[in-house]
Scaffold this motif. Structure first.
Motif, PDB file in Angstrom:
ATOM      1  N   PRO A 272      -3.497   7.162   6.165  1.00 43.74           N
ATOM      2  CA  PRO A 272      -3.291   6.253   5.029  1.00 43.74           C
ATOM      3  C   PRO A 272      -3.828   4.858   5.341  1.00 43.74           C
ATOM      4  N   CYS A 273      -4.303   4.181   4.310  1.00 39.29           N
ATOM      5  CA  CYS A 273      -4.714   2.785   4.473  1.00 39.29           C
ATOM      6  C   CYS A 273      -3.488   1.952   4.854  1.00 39.29           C
ATOM      7  N   SER A 274      -3.728   0.835   5.558  1.00 39.16           N
ATOM      8  CA  SER A 274      -2.627  -0.025   5.975  1.00 39.16           C
ATOM      9  C   SER A 274      -1.887  -0.575   4.763  1.00 39.16           C
ATOM     10  N   GLN A 275      -0.571  -0.623   4.859  1.00 38.95           N
ATOM     11  CA  GLN A 275       0.232  -1.188   3.776  1.00 38.95           C
ATOM     12  C   GLN A 275       0.034  -2.688   3.644  1.00 38.95           C
ATOM     13  N   CYS A 282      -8.795   0.633   1.211  1.00 33.44           N
ATOM     14  CA  CYS A 282      -9.601   0.449   2.416  1.00 33.44           C
ATOM     15  C   CYS A 282     -10.846   1.324   2.344  1.00 33.44           C
ATOM     16  N   ASP A 283     -11.768   1.110   3.270  1.00 34.28           N
ATOM     17  CA  ASP A 283     -12.976   1.926   3.357  1.00 34.28           C
ATOM     18  C   ASP A 283     -12.573   3.350   3.732  1.00 34.28           C
ATOM     19  N   ARG A 284     -13.055   4.349   2.933  1.00 35.80           N
ATOM     20  CA  ARG A 284     -12.598   5.724   3.135  1.00 35.80           C
ATOM     21  C   ARG A 284     -13.136   6.362   4.409  1.00 35.80           C
ATOM     22  N   PHE A 285     -14.096   5.707   5.042  1.00 33.87           N
ATOM     23  CA  PHE A 285     -14.654   6.252   6.286  1.00 33.87           C
ATOM     24  C   PHE A 285     -14.007   5.607   7.517  1.00 33.87           C
ATOM     25  N   THR A 286     -13.838   4.257   7.491  1.00 32.16           N
ATOM     26  CA  THR A 286     -13.394   3.536   8.686  1.00 32.16           C
ATOM     27  C   THR A 286     -11.957   3.048   8.608  1.00 32.16           C
ATOM     28  N   GLY A 287     -11.403   2.922   7.389  1.00 31.33           N
ATOM     29  CA  GLY A 287     -10.053   2.397   7.229  1.00 31.33           C
ATOM     30  C   GLY A 287     -10.018   0.884   7.139  1.00 31.33           C
ATOM     31  N   LYS A 288     -11.178   0.219   7.164  1.00 28.20           N
ATOM     32  CA  LYS A 288     -11.231  -1.230   7.055  1.00 28.20           C
ATOM     33  C   LYS A 288     -10.785  -1.654   5.664  1.00 28.20           C
ATOM     34  N   CYS A 289      -9.900  -2.669   5.597  1.00 26.80           N
ATOM     35  CA  CYS A 289      -9.371  -3.118   4.310  1.00 26.80           C
ATOM     36  C   CYS A 289     -10.511  -3.583   3.413  1.00 26.80           C
ATOM     37  N   SER A 290     -10.459  -3.181   2.149  1.00 21.48           N
ATOM     38  CA  SER A 290     -11.546  -3.488   1.227  1.00 21.48           C
ATOM     39  C   SER A 290     -11.573  -4.958   0.832  1.00 21.48           C
ATOM     40  N   SER A 291     -10.415  -5.624   0.812  1.00 22.07           N
ATOM     41  CA  SER A 291     -10.386  -7.037   0.416  1.00 22.07           C
ATOM     42  C   SER A 291      -9.702  -7.862   1.512  1.00 22.07           C
ATOM     43  N   TRP A 292      -8.521  -8.436   1.203  1.00 25.14           N
ATOM     44  CA  TRP A 292      -7.816  -9.295   2.141  1.00 25.14           C
ATOM     45  C   TRP A 292      -6.549  -8.632   2.631  1.00 25.14           C
ATOM     46  N   HIS A 294      -2.351  -9.022   3.458  1.00 23.57           N
ATOM     47  CA  HIS A 294      -1.165  -9.740   3.026  1.00 23.57           C
ATOM     48  C   HIS A 294      -0.890 -10.885   4.009  1.00 23.57           C
ATOM     49  N   GLU A 295      -0.158 -11.914   3.512  1.00 25.70           N
ATOM     50  CA  GLU A 295       0.144 -13.081   4.339  1.00 25.70           C
ATOM     51  C   GLU A 295       0.890 -12.659   5.608  1.00 25.70           C
ATOM     52  N   GLY A 296       0.444 -13.171   6.697  1.00 27.67           N
ATOM     53  CA  GLY A 296       1.097 -12.883   7.959  1.00 27.67           C
ATOM     54  C   GLY A 296       0.413 -11.788   8.763  1.00 27.67           C
ATOM     55  N   PHE A 297      -0.697 -11.183   8.221  1.00 28.07           N
ATOM     56  CA  PHE A 297      -1.399 -10.122   8.916  1.00 28.07           C
ATOM     57  C   PHE A 297      -2.890 -10.432   8.955  1.00 28.07           C
ATOM     58  N   TYR A 298      -3.571  -9.898   9.927  1.00 30.78           N
ATOM     59  CA  TYR A 298      -5.005 -10.112  10.033  1.00 30.78           C
ATOM     60  C   TYR A 298      -5.610  -8.918  10.777  1.00 30.78           C
ATOM     61  N   GLY A 299      -6.946  -8.907  10.920  1.00 29.27           N
ATOM     62  CA  GLY A 299      -7.666  -7.802  11.540  1.00 29.27           C
ATOM     63  C   GLY A 299      -8.356  -6.955  10.490  1.00 29.27           C
ATOM     64  N   GLU A 300      -9.311  -6.084  10.926  1.00 33.32           N
ATOM     65  CA  GLU A 300     -10.057  -5.255   9.985  1.00 33.32           C
ATOM     66  C   GLU A 300      -9.134  -4.355   9.168  1.00 33.32           C
ATOM     67  N   LYS A 301      -8.091  -3.843   9.790  1.00 34.46           N
ATOM     68  CA  LYS A 301      -7.162  -2.947   9.104  1.00 34.46           C
ATOM     69  C   LYS A 301      -5.842  -3.630   8.780  1.00 34.46           C
ATOM     70  N   CYS A 302      -5.808  -4.967   8.972  1.00 32.74           N
ATOM     71  CA  CYS A 302      -4.609  -5.752   8.652  1.00 32.74           C
ATOM     72  C   CYS A 302      -3.377  -5.215   9.383  1.00 32.74           C
ATOM     73  N   THR A 303      -3.566  -4.849  10.618  1.00 35.07           N
ATOM     74  CA  THR A 303      -2.463  -4.284  11.400  1.00 35.07           C
ATOM     75  C   THR A 303      -1.897  -5.274  12.419  1.00 35.07           C
ATOM     76  N   LYS A 304      -2.549  -6.457  12.552  1.00 34.07           N
ATOM     77  CA  LYS A 304      -2.089  -7.440  13.529  1.00 34.07           C
ATOM     78  C   LYS A 304      -1.274  -8.508  12.815  1.00 34.07           C
ATOM     79  N   GLU A 305      -0.110  -8.840  13.373  1.00 34.84           N
ATOM     80  CA  GLU A 305       0.750  -9.866  12.790  1.00 34.84           C
ATOM     81  C   GLU A 305       0.458 -11.210  13.429  1.00 34.84           C
ATOM     82  N   SER A 306       0.504 -12.276  12.598  1.00 39.60           N
ATOM     83  CA  SER A 306       0.316 -13.628  13.117  1.00 39.60           C
ATOM     84  C   SER A 306       1.576 -14.083  13.848  1.00 39.60           C
ATOM     85  N   GLN A 307       1.453 -15.113  14.763  1.00 37.09           N
ATOM     86  CA  GLN A 307       2.591 -15.602  15.551  1.00 37.09           C
ATOM     87  C   GLN A 307       3.641 -16.235  14.654  1.00 37.09           C
TER      88      GLN A 307
END
Length: 423
Positions: A272-275, A282-292, A294-307
């Motif tokens: 599943p694409c990242s929540q 997200c991109d159906r091949f790589t899972g990279k988020c298609s746009s931005w 949510h606040e507090g997350f970053y990375g290609e798949k938006c899986t990293k939380e900010s400090q």
């Protein structure tokens, strides 16, 4: 008629002659009258002994049917044999070959065949019987046995003595000698005559007799459907169903890999694409988020939380823990108070609710009276007032409601402002 010489002293070793009936007939018998010489009957019989008779449709012994073959005994000069065959030509054949031991009655030197008459009896095609008045079975090929009506050969797709049985299942053709390919639609057998599949070919097969597989990249009935082209690593789809038996390329799903991933990605769209992606796209091949993210997350798949988000989460967690502790204490106090009251009620009033209410009511009345007295203040004797002191010993007269009272005139009041004021 006299044939050419055959035998040890002759040039030829074989002899033949034939009779042309003009067209094909169902033959019953053949009779031949050989020439006789007085006193030389055995010689004549020994000359044509060992002969054979054939019936042919082409006039050639090759491929013809043997009707009669002479044996060790000398044949009669007036010869007749039953020959239930079908054809146009009757062929006589005899031989005297070198190195062959013939019976002693046979003539082997200066062998001539002399005949006087040939009689062939039979019926027209497709009838049989002694009077040629019975029709042959409908599925006989050409003719039938002139005596019994049995077929010499059957039409394509039929079998049996009288050609009244279809080929057994999965067989067809002449003499039911060809096998169906087994790829007819619905699992039915092919046509017993032509070998064709009456309802068409089964999925995955095509061609005249359904004996050819679908070409690569096609499937289904008559191979008219195209595969999706998204089977894993370029593998071929199933030629019967169109399914990708080995799975789908990344980004596709469904049994035939024809559907693109939605809110998921990877092989068979199992990730599943990242929540934390906006709209969870997200991109159906790589899972990279298609746009931005949510606040507090970053990375290609938006899986990293900010400090900052981590600190906020820690604060929220602390507040939730404190609130939970306070809430627990409050609930504990309320529960203890209710329990204390219940014990007090049971011990003081012995479970009688009326005593409890009476006690509470009297206590409240006394408290209220005391409070009223405490709040009451005596009027000051020095207070200037327009009221006269009431004498408790004064006897007041009863007011008569029917008495006519005079209007009171208020001092310092304009009579025009207040008119007709009566008490």
């Amino acid at each position: 008629m006299r044939t050419m010489e055959i035998g040890q002293n002759a040039i030829q070793r074989t002899v033949w002659w034939k009779v042309d009936l003009g067209r094909e007939y169902s033959i019953y018998s053949i009779s031949i009258l050989f020439k006789n010489y007085n006193g030389y009957e055995n010689r004549q019989r020994g000359r044509f002994a060992g002969f054979s008779l054939y019936v042919s449709t082409t006039g050639d012994i090759q491929g013809s049917s043997l009707c009669y073959k002479d044996g060790l005994q000398l044949p009669p000069l007036n010869f007749t044999t039953t020959c239930p065959k079908y054809g146009r030509y009757v062929i006589f054949y005899n031989e005297r070959l070198d190195g062959v031991a013939y019976p002693k009655e046979y003539e082997v030197v200066s062998v001539y065949t002399e005949l006087c008459e040939v009689i062939v009896t039979g019926c027209d095609p497709h009838v049989y019987g002694s009077s040629c008045n019975k029709s042959c079975p409908i599925n006989c090929k050409n003719m039938c046995h002139i005596q019994y009506g049995a077929c010499f050969a059957c039409m394509t797709g039929w079998s049996g003595t009288f050609c009244n049985k279809t080929c057994i299942e999965s067989w067809y053709g002449v003499n039911c000698s060809q096998q169906c390919k087994g790829h007819c639609r619905g699992g039915v057998t092919c046509n017993h005559v032509t070998g064709l599949c009456v309802r068409g070919c089964a999925p995955g097969w095509t061609a005249f007799n359904c004996d050819k597989e679908c070409a690569d990249g096609t499937y289904g009935y008559d191979c008219v459907n195209n595969c999706s082209g998204h089977c894993l690593n370029g593998s071929l789809c199933n030629k019967q169903t169109g399914h990708c038996d080995k799975g789908c390329d990344p980004g596709y799903t469904k049994s035939d890999c024809s559907r693109e991933c939605v809110k998921s990605y990877g092989e068979n769209c199992k990730h599943p694409c990242s929540q934390h992606c906006i709209n969870q796209t997200c991109d159906r091949f790589t899972g990279k988020c298609s746009s931005w993210c949510h606040e507090g997350f970053y990375g290609e798949k938006c899986t990293k939380e900010s400090q900052q988000r981590n600190q906020y989460a820690e604060n929220v967690t602390a507040w939730i823990a404190a609130f939970s502790i306070v809430l627990f204490i409050v609930v504990l106090l309320i529960t203890g108070g209710i329990l204390f009251f219940w014990i007090f009620y049971k011990r003081l009033f012995h479970g009688d609710i009326r005593l409890c209410w009476k006690s509470l009511f009297q206590s409240n009345t006394k408290t209220s009276t005391t409070t009223d007295k405490a709040d009451y203040k005596e009027p000051s004797p020095n207070t200037n007032t327009n009221y006269q002191e009431l004498n408790p010993n004064t006897v007041y007269q009863e007011l008569n409601p029917n008495t006519n009272y005079q209007a009171l005139k208020l001092p310092n009041v304009d009579e025009n402002e207040y008119q007709n004021t009566t008490l």
